[in-house]
Design an enzyme around this catalytic site. Structure first.
Site, short mmCIF file in Angstrom:
data_model
loop_
_atom_site.label_atom_id
_atom_site.label_comp_id
_atom_site.label_asym_id
_atom_site.label_seq_id
_atom_site.Cartn_x
_atom_site.Cartn_y
_atom_site.Cartn_z
N MET A 1 0.87 -1.39 -0.42
CA MET A 1 0.06 0.29 0.19
C MET A 1 1.28 1.15 0.36
SD MET A 1 -1.58 -0.04 4.13
CE MET A 1 -2.69 0.81 3.41
N LEU B 1 -6.05 6.80 -1.10
CA LEU B 1 -6.54 5.45 -0.18
C LEU B 1 -8.28 6.32 0.00
CD1 LEU B 1 -4.43 4.67 2.58
CD2 LEU B 1 -7.83 4.27 2.53
N LEU C 1 -11.14 -0.28 -1.55
CA LEU C 1 -10.60 -0.82 -0.34
C LEU C 1 -11.98 0.12 0.62
CD1 LEU C 1 -7.94 -0.57 1.98
CD2 LEU C 1 -8.23 1.24 1.86
N ARG D 1 0.08 1.33 -3.42
CA ARG D 1 -1.53 1.35 -4.15
C ARG D 1 -1.23 3.05 -4.02
NH1 ARG D 1 -4.93 2.75 -6.61
NH2 ARG D 1 -7.09 1.57 -6.37
N TYR D 2 -0.99 4.03 -2.89
CA TYR D 2 -1.12 5.37 -2.16
C TYR D 2 -0.68 6.15 -2.10
CZ TYR D 2 -5.30 1.67 -1.24
OH TYR D 2 -5.74 0.44 -0.85
N HIS E 1 -4.84 -5.85 10.98
CA HIS E 1 -5.46 -4.60 10.99
C HIS E 1 -7.07 -5.45 10.49
CE1 HIS E 1 -7.20 -1.38 8.62
NE2 HIS E 1 -6.10 -1.09 8.29
N ASP F 1 7.54 -1.82 9.45
CA ASP F 1 6.85 -0.70 10.96
C ASP F 1 6.40 -0.05 9.99
OD1 ASP F 1 7.73 -1.51 13.11
OD2 ASP F 1 9.60 -1.03 12.72
N GLU G 1 0.93 1.53 11.82
CA GLU G 1 -0.19 1.30 13.32
C GLU G 1 0.90 0.59 14.25
OE1 GLU G 1 -2.19 -0.70 9.97
OE2 GLU G 1 -3.29 1.40 10.29
N GLU H 1 -0.09 3.67 16.74
CA GLU H 1 -1.17 2.58 17.46
C GLU H 1 -1.51 1.94 18.57
OE1 GLU H 1 -4.20 0.87 14.31
OE2 GLU H 1 -5.17 0.33 15.51
C1 LIG Z 1 -3.22 -6.40 5.49
C2 LIG Z 1 -3.33 -5.06 6.61
C3 LIG Z 1 -4.40 -4.63 5.90
C4 LIG Z 1 -5.33 -4.10 6.18
C5 LIG Z 1 -6.55 -5.91 5.41
C6 LIG Z 1 -6.56 -3.86 5.24
C7 LIG Z 1 -7.80 -3.31 5.46
C8 LIG Z 1 -8.83 -1.47 5.61
N1 LIG Z 1 -8.11 -0.48 5.92
C9 LIG Z 1 -9.10 0.50 5.74
C10 LIG Z 1 -8.23 1.98 5.65
C11 LIG Z 1 -7.60 2.38 6.22
N2 LIG Z 1 -6.40 1.80 6.39
C12 LIG Z 1 -5.25 2.78 6.44
C13 LIG Z 1 -4.02 2.91 7.08
C14 LIG Z 1 -3.73 1.17 7.01
N3 LIG Z 1 -4.04 0.01 6.43
C15 LIG Z 1 -3.05 -0.37 6.47
C16 LIG Z 1 -2.94 -1.89 6.81
C17 LIG Z 1 -4.28 -2.59 6.55
N4 LIG Z 1 -4.99 -2.40 5.78
C18 LIG Z 1 -1.35 0.08 6.66
C19 LIG Z 1 -0.55 -0.50 7.10
C20 LIG Z 1 -2.01 1.17 6.94
C21 LIG Z 1 -1.25 2.13 7.37
C22 LIG Z 1 0.10 2.55 6.37
C23 LIG Z 1 1.26 3.43 7.17
O1 LIG Z 1 1.65 3.82 7.71
O2 LIG Z 1 2.64 2.85 6.04
C24 LIG Z 1 -5.89 3.98 5.96
C25 LIG Z 1 -5.09 5.43 7.07
C26 LIG Z 1 -4.77 5.82 8.19
C27 LIG Z 1 -6.10 6.33 8.65
O3 LIG Z 1 -6.72 7.23 8.24
O4 LIG Z 1 -6.76 5.93 9.46
C28 LIG Z 1 -7.10 3.84 6.96
C29 LIG Z 1 -8.01 4.93 6.47
C30 LIG Z 1 -10.31 -0.47 5.44
C31 LIG Z 1 -11.49 0.40 5.23
C32 LIG Z 1 -10.04 -1.91 4.96
C33 LIG Z 1 -9.98 -2.75 5.20
C34 LIG Z 1 -11.46 -2.66 3.82
FE FE2 Z 2 -6.26 0.06 6.29
#
Ligand SMILES: C=CC1=C(C)c2cc3[nH]c(cc4nc(cc5[nH]c(cc1n2)c(C)c5CCC(=O)O)C(CCC(=O)O)=C4C)c(C)c3C=C
Ligand code: FE2
Ligand code: FES
Length: 428
Positions: free
Chosen positions: A64, A80, A86, A153-154, A266, A343, A346, A350
Site C-alpha cells: 500500500m 486511499l 478498499l 497503491r497510495y 489490521h 513498521d 499502526e 497505534e
Molecule cells: C493487511 C493489512 C491491512 C488491511 C487488511 C487493511 C484493510 C483496510 N484498511 C482500511 C482503511 C485504512 N487503512 C489505513 C492505513 C493503513 N492500513 C494498513 C494495512 C491494512 N489495511 C496499514 C499498514 C496502514 C498504515 C500505512 C502506514 O502507516 O504506512 C488508513 C489510513 C490511516 C487512517 O486514516 O486511519 C485507512 C483509512 C480499510 C477500510 C480496510 C478494509 C476494507
Molecule cells: Fe488499512
C-alpha cells in the site's frame, strides 16, 4: 529451502497455500524438524551461469505504501479514499472520498509527525526487494539478473510510475520480458493485494498491448505472474517465532511462559468479511503456524486493530483486548503485529503510543520487532520467489476464485487477465 526440499513439496500453488496448514496435523516434533531443516540449509549454492539465462526478471513488490513526509499525508489519504476496492463508496466515491480524506488529514499528519515525520515503508520495501534480488541472482542463475521494483497503491512510487519504468527498462521489448508481481501482504485480502493487482491490471491495459505485433512476431508485452499469498511460509513463521522468543527473554524467567501472546492484525469491516474475503482465515493460519513452531508454549489470542469509521468491524479490538486482560489482572502481554512486514503508523503509533503508551503498564506490555530488514525474512522472500520461478505456475489456485459476494467487474477482469498469463508463461 524449498528448492532443496523433496519435489513432492513443490505443490501446484507457486506460493505456500493455506491448505498446507489444514492438511492432517503433523506431530509438533515433525514440524519442528521440518522448520529446522529449512533453517539448517547452508547458504545459497552458487552455480552462476549467465549464458542461457532466461533473464532479466523484474521482481515487483506490491504494497500500500505510506507517506514519506508529513506533507505527503493528504495525497496518500486522497488516493486511499478514492480506492473503491478498499472503501467502496459507489457513485459518491469521487465526491465523498476527497471530503473524508481532507477532514482526516490533520489527525493522521500528527500521527506521522509523532513517528518521526513519515512512514518507513519505502525504505524497507526497497531494501527488502534489493537484498532478495541479490540472493536470487545466486540461487536462480537461470532467471538472472533479477531487477528490483516497488509499486505502491497510495504513495510513491505508484503503480503507474513502476510500470513506465519497467517499459523504459525494456521489459516490453522484443519477445517480452518476465515480471513477477510479489505481494508484500502475507495474507490475501481483496482490499489489499486484490486492490494492488486490480491497479496493476488497469495500468497494463492503459500502457501496453496497443502497439500491435512486433516484427519478430511477438506482441512485445510483459509476461506477468503473481505471488499472491504466503501466510504459512516456514521462513516467515521462523522470523516471527524468533522475534517472539527474543522479546519473551525480557520477562523474568518465572513469569515467561505465562505471558499472553496477542497477535494483532489490521481489522476488516464485517461487510468485507461477509463478502467472503480470505484474509481472516489466512491470518489465523499464520498465527496457528507460529504457535505450532513455538510448541504452544504460551497462551495466545488473535485480535484486530485500526478500525476506521462507524460500521461494524471484525473484533475483538486490540486496545479493548489489552484493557480487558489488564482489568482481569493479567499485565504480561506481548503484542505481535502479524499482517504487515515492516513498521508503519499502526505499529509505531497505534500499538506503541496508544495501546501500550496509554495502558499504564509499558513495563510489562511489550511489542515484538517488525520484520523490516530481518535476514531470515529476506531469505524467506528469496525462497518464495525461487519456488515460484521454478513452478511455471502463474498464481495460486485460490487467486482464480472470486469471493462469493463479489460484484466487482474489476476483480472479474483482472483475475481473467492474470489467469490468461499461463499461456504466455509456457513460452518463458
Ligand atoms: C493487511 C493489512 C491491512 C488491511 C487488511 C487493511 C484493510 C483496510 N484498511 C482500511 C482503511 C485504512 N487503512 C489505513 C492505513 C493503513 N492500513 C494498513 C494495512 C491494512 N489495511 C496499514 C499498514 C496502514 C498504515 C500505512 C502506514 O502507516 O504506512 C488508513 C489510513 C490511516 C487512517 O486514516 O486511519 C485507512 C483509512 C480499510 C477500510 C480496510 C478494509 C476494507
Ligand atoms: Fe488499512
Ligand atoms: S471482492 Fe473478493 S474477488 Fe472481488
Amino acid at each position: 529451502m524449498a528448492f532443496l526440499r523433496p519435489a513432492r513439496q513443490l505443490c501446484k500453488s507457486a506460493t505456500t497455500p493455506v491448505a498446507s496448514t489444514i492438511r492432517p496435523p503433523l506431530l509438533a516434533s515433525t514440524q519442528l524438524r521440518q522448520q529446522r531443516r529449512w533453517l539448517a540449509t547452508p547458504t545459497y549454492p552458487v552455480t552462476q551461469n549467465s549464458a542461457g539465462s532466461q533473464g532479466p526478471t523484474a521482481m515487483v513488490f506490491l504494497n500500500m505504501g505510506g507517506p514519506s513526509t508529513v506533507d505527503e499525508v493528504g495525497d496518500f489519504l486522497s488516493r486511499l479514499f478514492a480506492d473503491g476496492d478498499l472503501i467502496p463508496l459507489g457513485r459518491l466515491q469521487s465526491y465523498l472520498g476527497p471530503l473524508i480524506s481532507a477532514r482526516r488529514t490533520p489527525k493522521i499528519q500528527k500521527q506521522y509527525a509523532a513517528i518521526g515525520g513519515g512512514s518507513p515503508i519505502r525504505k524497507w520495501s526497497e531494501h527488502q526487494c534489493a537484498e532478495m534480488c541479490k540472493i536470487l541472482d545466486e540461487i536462480s542463475p537461470q532467471t538472472a539478473p533479477h531487477k528490483p521494483y516497488v509499486a505502491f497503491r497510495y504513495a510513491n512510487p505508484l503503480t503507474e510510475e513502476m510500470y513506465r519504468k519497467l517499459l523504459a527498462d525494456g521489459f516490453g521489448n522484443g519477445k517480452g520480458g518476465r515480471a513477477i508481481a510479489f505481494t508484500q501482504y502475507p495474507q490475501y485480502s481483496c482490499s489489499t493485494t486484490g486492490s494492488s493487482l486490480n491497479e496493476l491490471w488497469k495500468w497494463r491495459q492503459r500502457l501496453e498491448g496497443k502497439t500491435g505485433a512486433l516484427e519478430d512476431g511477438s506482441d512485445g508485452t510483459i509476461k506477468w505472474s503473481v505471488i499472491d499469498r504466503w501466510p504459512v511460509h516456514p521462513g516467515l513463521v521462523e522470523a516471527f517465532a524468533r522475534n517472539i522468543e527474543e522479546k519473551l527473554l525480557e520477562y523474568p524467567e518465572e513469569r515467561r511462559d505465562k505471558v499472553i501472546l496477542l497477535f494483532s492484525a489490521h481489522s476488516l469491516p464485517m461487510s468485507v468479511v461477509n463478502r467472503g474475503d480470505p484474509y481472516p482465515a489466512e491470518v489465523a493460519a499464520t498465527v496457528h503456524a507460529v504457535m505450532h513452531r513455538l510448541n504452544h508454549a504460551n497462551p495466545y489470542r488473535l485480535c484486530w486493530q485500526s478500525q476506521v469509521g462507524p460500521q461494524p468491524w471484525l473484533g475483538p479490538q486490540t486496545q479493548m483486548t489489552v484493557e480487558e486482560y489488564v482489568a482481569k489482572g493479567q499485565k504480561d502481554l506481548l503484542l505481535i503485529p502479524i499482517a504487515f512486514t515492516s513498521d508503519h503508523i499502526e505499529t509505531l503509533y497505534e500499538l506503541d503510543e496508544e495501546v501500550i503508551g496509554e495502558s499504564g503498564h509499558a513495563d510489562t506490555i511489550k511489542r515484538v520487532e517488525s520484520l523490516n530488514g530481518n535476514p531470515i525474512f529476506i531469505q524467506a522472500l528469496a525462497d518464495l520467489a525461487k519456488t515460484h520461478l521454478d513452478s511455471g505456475i502463474v498464481c495460486s489456485t485460490q487467486m482464480h476464485l472470486r469471493c462469493p459476494g463479489c460484484k466487482s467487474d474489476r476483480c472479474a477482469e483482472s483475475k481473467k487477465f492474470f489467469a490468461s498469463q499461463q499461456e504466455q508463461l509456457g513460452e518463458v
